[in-house]
Design a protein around this motif. Structure first.
Motif, short mmCIF file in Angstrom:
data_model
loop_
_atom_site.label_atom_id
_atom_site.label_comp_id
_atom_site.label_asym_id
_atom_site.label_seq_id
_atom_site.Cartn_x
_atom_site.Cartn_y
_atom_site.Cartn_z
N GLU A 188 0.81 -1.22 0.00
CA GLU A 188 0.00 0.00 0.00
C GLU A 188 0.85 1.27 0.00
O GLU A 188 0.32 2.38 -0.03
N TRP A 189 2.15 1.13 0.03
CA TRP A 189 3.07 2.26 0.11
C TRP A 189 3.66 2.60 -1.25
O TRP A 189 3.89 1.73 -2.07
N THR A 190 3.96 3.88 -1.46
CA THR A 190 4.71 4.35 -2.62
C THR A 190 5.89 5.15 -2.09
O THR A 190 5.71 6.06 -1.28
N CYS A 191 7.11 4.78 -2.53
CA CYS A 191 8.33 5.40 -2.03
C CYS A 191 9.14 5.96 -3.18
O CYS A 191 9.12 5.43 -4.28
N GLY A 192 9.92 7.01 -2.89
CA GLY A 192 10.82 7.58 -3.88
C GLY A 192 11.42 8.86 -3.34
O GLY A 192 11.16 9.27 -2.21
N SER A 193 12.27 9.48 -4.18
CA SER A 193 12.85 10.77 -3.83
C SER A 193 13.23 11.49 -5.10
O SER A 193 13.29 10.89 -6.18
N GLY A 194 13.50 12.75 -4.95
CA GLY A 194 13.89 13.56 -6.10
C GLY A 194 15.37 13.38 -6.41
O GLY A 194 16.10 12.74 -5.66
N PRO A 195 15.83 13.95 -7.53
CA PRO A 195 17.24 13.83 -7.89
C PRO A 195 18.14 14.48 -6.83
O PRO A 195 17.87 15.58 -6.37
N ASN A 196 19.16 13.75 -6.42
CA ASN A 196 20.14 14.22 -5.42
C ASN A 196 19.49 14.63 -4.10
O ASN A 196 20.05 15.42 -3.35
N ASP A 197 18.31 14.12 -3.83
CA ASP A 197 17.60 14.43 -2.58
C ASP A 197 18.00 13.40 -1.53
O ASP A 197 17.87 12.19 -1.75
N PRO A 198 18.50 13.83 -0.38
CA PRO A 198 18.91 12.88 0.65
C PRO A 198 17.72 12.25 1.40
O PRO A 198 17.92 11.34 2.19
N VAL A 199 16.51 12.72 1.12
CA VAL A 199 15.34 12.21 1.83
C VAL A 199 14.54 11.28 0.92
O VAL A 199 14.19 11.64 -0.20
#
Length: 131
Positions: free
Chosen positions: A104-115
């Motif tokens: 049920e989760w969606t994960c990701g981060s932006g370019p060069n984003d440490p979070v």
């Protein structure tokens, strides 16, 4: 004609007077009663609770923070599963890794984003910040 008008006038006057001086409608309660969900929320992790660290991409330490109705065990497992599923190509994508769906989760981060941010449709969130 006068005999018919008099009884109609009396009925109309009685109807108006019946509406006056009666008990007013009860006021709604000023505070709603606690919902069962409130009890469940009290048992879950409060927003912004640190949950330790997990190894992230390339073994980097990633600090885990749970927001909302997410306990720390579930939050750390989610990020471990995310990093295990993340391919090297996804990890090095110029657009940033993700989005990757884990149940049920969606994960990701932006370019060069440490979070790394993970969320559900019902508003639960988990964040992982590379150290």
């Amino acid at each position: 004609m006068k005999t018919l008008a008099y009884p109609i006038l009396l009925v109309a006057a009685a109807a108006v007077l019946a509406g006056c001086g009666g008990d007013p409608a009860p006021a709604p309660p000023s505070t709603p009663a606690p919902a069962p969900a409130a009890a469940a929320a009290a048992e879950s992790t409060a927003p912004g609770v640190p949950c330790g660290e997990v190894p992230g991409t390339g073994g980097a330490k990633t600090a885990v923070v749970a927001h909302g109705k997410v306990d720390c065990a579930a939050a750390t497992k989610l990020l471990k599963d995310y990093f295990a599923k993340l391919t090297p190509a996804e990890a090095n994508s110029p657009d940033g890794p993700g989005p990757i769906v884990l149940d049920e989760w969606t994960c990701g981060s932006g370019p060069n984003d440490p979070v790394t941010a993970c969320s559900t449709e019902d508003g639960r969130q988990v964040e992982g910040t590379r150290g």
